[in-house]
Design a protein around this motif. Sequence first.
Motif, mmCIF file in Angstrom:
data_model
loop_
_atom_site.group_PDB
_atom_site.id
_atom_site.type_symbol
_atom_site.label_atom_id
_atom_site.label_comp_id
_atom_site.label_asym_id
_atom_site.label_seq_id
_atom_site.Cartn_x
_atom_site.Cartn_y
_atom_site.Cartn_z
ATOM 1 N N ARG A 162 0.845 -1.190 0.000
ATOM 2 C CA ARG A 162 0.000 0.000 0.000
ATOM 3 C C ARG A 162 0.884 1.245 0.000
ATOM 4 N N PRO A 163 1.646 1.446 -1.093
ATOM 5 C CA PRO A 163 2.623 2.532 -1.143
ATOM 6 C C PRO A 163 1.985 3.905 -0.969
ATOM 7 N N GLU A 164 2.692 4.750 -0.275
ATOM 8 C CA GLU A 164 2.245 6.123 -0.017
ATOM 9 C C GLU A 164 3.464 7.029 -0.048
ATOM 10 N N PRO A 165 3.372 8.230 -0.643
ATOM 11 C CA PRO A 165 4.512 9.144 -0.649
ATOM 12 C C PRO A 165 4.956 9.488 0.774
ATOM 13 N N VAL A 166 6.260 9.481 0.976
ATOM 14 C CA VAL A 166 6.829 9.878 2.266
ATOM 15 C C VAL A 166 7.777 11.051 2.048
ATOM 16 N N LYS A 167 7.864 11.901 3.041
ATOM 17 C CA LYS A 167 8.630 13.143 2.895
ATOM 18 C C LYS A 167 9.855 13.203 3.792
ATOM 19 N N GLY A 168 9.952 12.338 4.759
ATOM 20 C CA GLY A 168 11.101 12.380 5.648
ATOM 21 C C GLY A 168 10.933 11.419 6.804
ATOM 22 N N LEU A 169 11.754 11.592 7.814
ATOM 23 C CA LEU A 169 11.730 10.745 9.000
ATOM 24 C C LEU A 169 11.447 11.582 10.235
ATOM 25 N N ARG A 170 10.550 11.076 11.077
ATOM 26 C CA ARG A 170 10.399 11.644 12.411
ATOM 27 C C ARG A 170 11.343 10.899 13.334
ATOM 28 N N ILE A 171 12.110 11.652 14.115
ATOM 29 C CA ILE A 171 13.127 11.070 14.991
ATOM 30 C C ILE A 171 12.878 11.512 16.429
ATOM 31 N N TYR A 172 12.814 10.540 17.327
ATOM 32 C CA TYR A 172 12.799 10.824 18.756
ATOM 33 C C TYR A 172 14.153 10.426 19.333
ATOM 34 N N PRO A 173 14.949 11.368 19.831
ATOM 35 C CA PRO A 173 16.161 10.955 20.541
ATOM 36 C C PRO A 173 15.786 10.060 21.711
ATOM 37 N N PRO A 174 16.686 9.163 22.121
ATOM 38 C CA PRO A 174 16.365 8.263 23.231
ATOM 39 C C PRO A 174 15.939 9.029 24.482
ATOM 40 N N GLN A 175 14.927 8.506 25.157
ATOM 41 C CA GLN A 175 14.423 9.070 26.413
ATOM 42 C C GLN A 175 13.997 10.529 26.255
#
Length: 213
Positions: A162-175
């Motif tokens: 079910r491909p969908e356009p993606v624009k980037g990555l969301r990143i949570y630093p640890p803790q």
Amino acid sequence: MIRARIFAITAAALAVGTVGLSACSPGGSNAQAPAGQAPVAQESASTGAASGLMAQSNTGQEAGSDNGLCKAGDLQLSFGRGGAAAGTAYRPLIFTNVSGQQCVIQGFPGVSYVGGEDGHQVGPAAYRNGEKGAAVTLGPGEQASAVIGFVTVENYPAEVCRPEPVKGLRIYPPQETAAMFIPFDYAENGCANEQLPGNQLTVQTIQAGRGEQ
């Protein structure tokens, strides 16, 4: 090569740039998680960004913390040089301490694809690959990195992916509960199927240095 532009964001304020992922692309591809490996908790989608295209900093977010952990406001993200193997591209995600004080970072960052004008999550978050590493102390200007694996989603049948356009990555630093965003510089797809066989994203523990191949 990816021209990374990094913005600290909160779960309530996220926007997106342009993205791209392929088996030999600098931005990524993906790998299978080991059997029995627990996934990173899914990040919820952010909505309500004013433009939907520019990531906004949380005005209440402060760099540094009493416990000495690296916060989103202390860090800048970029991609390092990586490689590819068996339909998966690997790139180190580099965390640079841009604050004026040292901080400590340890473990696995939260990683997920985002897309749309609202920055919603596309598919499941990255699976943790391997063991949690030792704490890394970053002085001002020092770097640590975590290798991200990006599967070539075109290898999946469209009805499965079910491909969908993606624009980037969301990143949570640890803790850390405040998110960051790193865009790719060209457009591609991620798999929106939450029950995708295998894992379109994997992440390894953070280690000292740039982690480049």
